[in-house]
Design a protein around this motif. Structure first.
Motif, PDB file in Angstrom:
ATOM      1  N   GLY A 127       0.815  -1.208   0.000  1.00 45.92           N
ATOM      2  CA  GLY A 127       0.000   0.000   0.000  1.00 45.92           C
ATOM      3  C   GLY A 127       0.848   1.257   0.000  1.00 45.92           C
ATOM      4  N   ARG A 128       0.281   2.295  -0.659  1.00 43.18           N
ATOM      5  CA  ARG A 128       0.993   3.567  -0.723  1.00 43.18           C
ATOM      6  C   ARG A 128      -0.016   4.681  -0.986  1.00 43.18           C
ATOM      7  NH1 ARG A 128       6.856   3.982  -3.773  1.00 43.18           N
ATOM      8  NH2 ARG A 128       7.584   5.803  -2.637  1.00 43.18           N
ATOM      9  N   ASN A 129      -0.033   5.695  -0.126  1.00 44.33           N
ATOM     10  CA  ASN A 129      -0.961   6.800  -0.259  1.00 44.33           C
ATOM     11  C   ASN A 129      -0.445   7.776  -1.320  1.00 44.33           C
ATOM     12  OD1 ASN A 129      -2.618   9.024  -0.005  1.00 44.33           O
ATOM     13  ND2 ASN A 129      -2.665   8.971   2.224  1.00 44.33           N
ATOM     14  N   PRO A 130      -1.224   8.038  -2.399  1.00 40.37           N
ATOM     15  CA  PRO A 130      -0.756   8.966  -3.442  1.00 40.37           C
ATOM     16  C   PRO A 130      -0.422  10.350  -2.901  1.00 40.37           C
ATOM     17  CG  PRO A 130      -2.670   7.732  -4.197  1.00 40.37           C
ATOM     18  CD  PRO A 130      -2.525   7.434  -2.736  1.00 40.37           C
ATOM     19  N   ASP A 131      -1.155  10.785  -1.847  1.00 37.32           N
ATOM     20  CA  ASP A 131      -0.898  12.110  -1.279  1.00 37.32           C
ATOM     21  C   ASP A 131       0.385  12.155  -0.463  1.00 37.32           C
ATOM     22  OD1 ASP A 131      -3.240  13.070  -2.403  1.00 37.32           O
ATOM     23  OD2 ASP A 131      -4.441  12.519  -0.653  1.00 37.32           O
ATOM     24  N   ARG A 132       0.866  10.990  -0.045  1.00 40.20           N
ATOM     25  CA  ARG A 132       2.108  10.928   0.746  1.00 40.20           C
ATOM     26  C   ARG A 132       3.076   9.917   0.123  1.00 40.20           C
ATOM     27  NH1 ARG A 132       0.845  10.708   7.085  1.00 40.20           N
ATOM     28  NH2 ARG A 132       2.941  11.628   7.068  1.00 40.20           N
ATOM     29  N   TRP A 133       3.129   9.956  -1.190  1.00 42.65           N
ATOM     30  CA  TRP A 133       3.904   8.967  -1.951  1.00 42.65           C
ATOM     31  C   TRP A 133       5.380   8.978  -1.573  1.00 42.65           C
ATOM     32  CZ3 TRP A 133       1.812   5.390  -5.175  1.00 42.65           C
ATOM     33  CH2 TRP A 133       2.697   4.643  -5.968  1.00 42.65           C
ATOM     34  N   HIS A 134       5.932  10.143  -1.320  1.00 45.99           N
ATOM     35  CA  HIS A 134       7.355  10.258  -0.998  1.00 45.99           C
ATOM     36  C   HIS A 134       7.623  10.223   0.510  1.00 45.99           C
ATOM     37  CE1 HIS A 134       8.662  11.068  -5.092  1.00 45.99           C
ATOM     38  NE2 HIS A 134       7.612  11.857  -5.229  1.00 45.99           N
ATOM     39  N   SER A 152       5.764   2.444  12.264  1.00 49.04           N
ATOM     40  CA  SER A 152       4.784   1.829  13.165  1.00 49.04           C
ATOM     41  C   SER A 152       4.553   0.386  12.737  1.00 49.04           C
ATOM     42  CB  SER A 152       3.461   2.610  13.150  1.00 49.04           C
ATOM     43  OG  SER A 152       2.893   2.621  11.849  1.00 49.04           O
ATOM     44  N   VAL A 153       4.149  -0.445  13.711  1.00 52.28           N
ATOM     45  CA  VAL A 153       4.009  -1.880  13.459  1.00 52.28           C
ATOM     46  C   VAL A 153       2.628  -2.350  13.892  1.00 52.28           C
ATOM     47  CG1 VAL A 153       5.019  -4.159  13.814  1.00 52.28           C
ATOM     48  CG2 VAL A 153       6.467  -2.138  13.952  1.00 52.28           C
ATOM     49  N   ASN A 154       1.948  -3.083  13.006  1.00 52.70           N
ATOM     50  CA  ASN A 154       0.703  -3.775  13.334  1.00 52.70           C
ATOM     51  C   ASN A 154       0.983  -5.269  13.412  1.00 52.70           C
ATOM     52  OD1 ASN A 154      -0.784  -1.328  13.253  1.00 52.70           O
ATOM     53  ND2 ASN A 154      -0.869  -1.478  11.019  1.00 52.70           N
ATOM     54  N   GLN A 155      -0.038  -6.029  13.636  1.00 54.56           N
ATOM     55  CA  GLN A 155       0.142  -7.461  13.789  1.00 54.56           C
ATOM     56  C   GLN A 155       0.642  -8.111  12.491  1.00 54.56           C
ATOM     57  OE1 GLN A 155      -0.098  -8.648  16.776  1.00 54.56           O
ATOM     58  NE2 GLN A 155       0.353 -10.790  16.327  1.00 54.56           N
ATOM     59  N   PHE A 156       0.032  -7.700  11.359  1.00 56.86           N
ATOM     60  CA  PHE A 156       0.380  -8.346  10.085  1.00 56.86           C
ATOM     61  C   PHE A 156       0.943  -7.385   9.038  1.00 56.86           C
ATOM     62  CE2 PHE A 156      -3.151 -10.734  11.985  1.00 56.86           C
ATOM     63  CZ  PHE A 156      -2.556 -11.981  12.108  1.00 56.86           C
ATOM     64  N   SER A 157       1.132  -6.128   9.379  1.00 54.81           N
ATOM     65  CA  SER A 157       1.672  -5.145   8.437  1.00 54.81           C
ATOM     66  C   SER A 157       2.439  -4.071   9.195  1.00 54.81           C
ATOM     67  CB  SER A 157       0.557  -4.509   7.604  1.00 54.81           C
ATOM     68  OG  SER A 157      -0.313  -3.767   8.434  1.00 54.81           O
ATOM     69  N   SER A 158       3.210  -3.298   8.455  1.00 62.06           N
ATOM     70  CA  SER A 158       4.007  -2.230   9.068  1.00 62.06           C
ATOM     71  C   SER A 158       4.064  -1.033   8.124  1.00 62.06           C
ATOM     72  CB  SER A 158       5.433  -2.705   9.366  1.00 62.06           C
ATOM     73  OG  SER A 158       5.418  -3.830  10.228  1.00 62.06           O
ATOM     74  N   THR A 159       4.252   0.141   8.713  1.00 63.27           N
ATOM     75  CA  THR A 159       4.388   1.369   7.932  1.00 63.27           C
ATOM     76  C   THR A 159       5.848   1.791   7.919  1.00 63.27           C
ATOM     77  OG1 THR A 159       2.158   2.105   8.521  1.00 63.27           O
ATOM     78  CG2 THR A 159       3.683   3.779   7.716  1.00 63.27           C
ATOM     79  N   VAL A 160       6.346   2.086   6.724  1.00 62.73           N
ATOM     80  CA  VAL A 160       7.743   2.488   6.533  1.00 62.73           C
ATOM     81  C   VAL A 160       7.793   3.981   6.238  1.00 62.73           C
ATOM     82  CG1 VAL A 160       9.834   2.177   5.148  1.00 62.73           C
ATOM     83  CG2 VAL A 160       8.341   0.216   5.641  1.00 62.73           C
TER      84      VAL A 160
END
Length: 293
Positions: free
Chosen positions: A125-132, A163-171
């Motif tokens: 996943g990647r938010n177009p508004d926060r792509w960079h 941040s870290v979730n159970q099955f995914s993480s945000t980089v």
């Protein structure tokens, strides 16, 4: 008598003009077949062009092939030189690894700061508004992912786990405009120059390495890698190469502009770096809460 010849010339000129106009009109009309003079001229000119063009093409192709052969010879010579250097370098690396292992065995050291385990992950996943700034990967706590782990691709460092979730993480990417997004790094040279990767020039698409000592000799093309001194990222991770350097307005520090090794725009697969050694906390390093290097 002269008047007669003058009139005669005029008549001849008028008749010639009439014939010329008639021939032009005849040649411009639609015809299924050209006249025999036109066909003769076309066939003759085509034969002459073929007679001239074939030898010319042969000569051009011959000299072109000769030039390509010379270029291939030079490239092959350069590649052989590089292969010889690589063989020598590989032998030196093997010797150094053997010496290093023996020294570690003598000292009883089992782990070093550069020891880490790569965990492969895929961008989902990647938010177009926060792509960079941010991206989401398909690995989380269940896979051993933790906050602030380094994230890289095959070509270089791209960021850290925010941040870290159970099955995914945000980089969080290095290109994110976050003042807390800093990495301790050094520029390889005769004498390593240490600094902090902090900031991103969106127009130039280059990272900024700040707080480099004013007397450090930094040149274009030098490699920038993580130092490991910040306690979060292991040392030796490629960040990019120096493009240019400028001194700040007070002349106390330098800022280097870096071409990132990784492409922040197109990221599909990443490696999350899990250090084998214990990581010091931000407070131990004297950094403000919530900030890391």
């Amino acid at each position: 008598m002269p008047q007669f010849f003058l009139n005669k010339r005029l008549i001849v000129l008028l008749v010639s003009i009439i014939i010329l106009v008639a021939l032009i009109g005849f040649s411009l009309r639609e015809r299924s077949q050209p006249t025999w003079p036109e066909q003769f001229i076309k066939d003759t000119s085509g034969w002459v062009q073929s007679l001239v063009s074939k030898p010319t093409q042969y000569l051009v192709g011959f000299f072109g092939d000769f030039q390509d052969l010379q270029n291939t010879y030079q490239e092959n010579k350069q590649l052989k030189t590089r292969v010889d250097k690589l063989v020598s370098l590989e032998a030196q690396v093997q010797k150094l690894e053997k010496d290093n292992k023996q020294l570690r065995d003598v000292l009883g050291e089992k782990e070093t700061l550069s020891d880490y385990k790569p965990l492969p992950a895929t961008v989902i996943g990647r938010n177009p508004d926060r792509w960079h700034e941010l991206l989401i990967i398909d690995k989380g706590k269940i896979n051993g992912i933790e906050q602030n782990m380094a994230v890289m691709t095959a070509t270089g460092l791209v960021g850290k786990i925010k941040s870290v979730n159970q099955f995914s993480s945000t980089v969080q990417l290095l290109s994110a405009l976050d003042p807390k997004n800093r990495i301790s790094a050094f520029i390889q040279g005769e004498a390593n120059a240490y600094g902090l990767v902090e900031g991103y020039d969106q127009e130039k698409k280059q990272l900024l390495v700040k707080r480099i000592p004013y007397d450090a000799k930094v040149k274009k093309g030098q490699t920038v890698i993580s130092s490991g001194l910040g306690g979060v990222f292991p040392p030796g991770l490629l960040i990019g190469k120096v493009v240019s350097v400028k001194t700040d307005q007070y002349g106390l520090n330098q800022t280097a502009y870096i071409n990132p090794g990784a492409d922040f725009y197109d990221i599909e697969n990443v490696l999350v770096i899990k250090r084998n050694t214990t990581q010091p906390s931000a407070s131990d390093l004297g950094a403000p809460k919530g900030e890391n290097l």
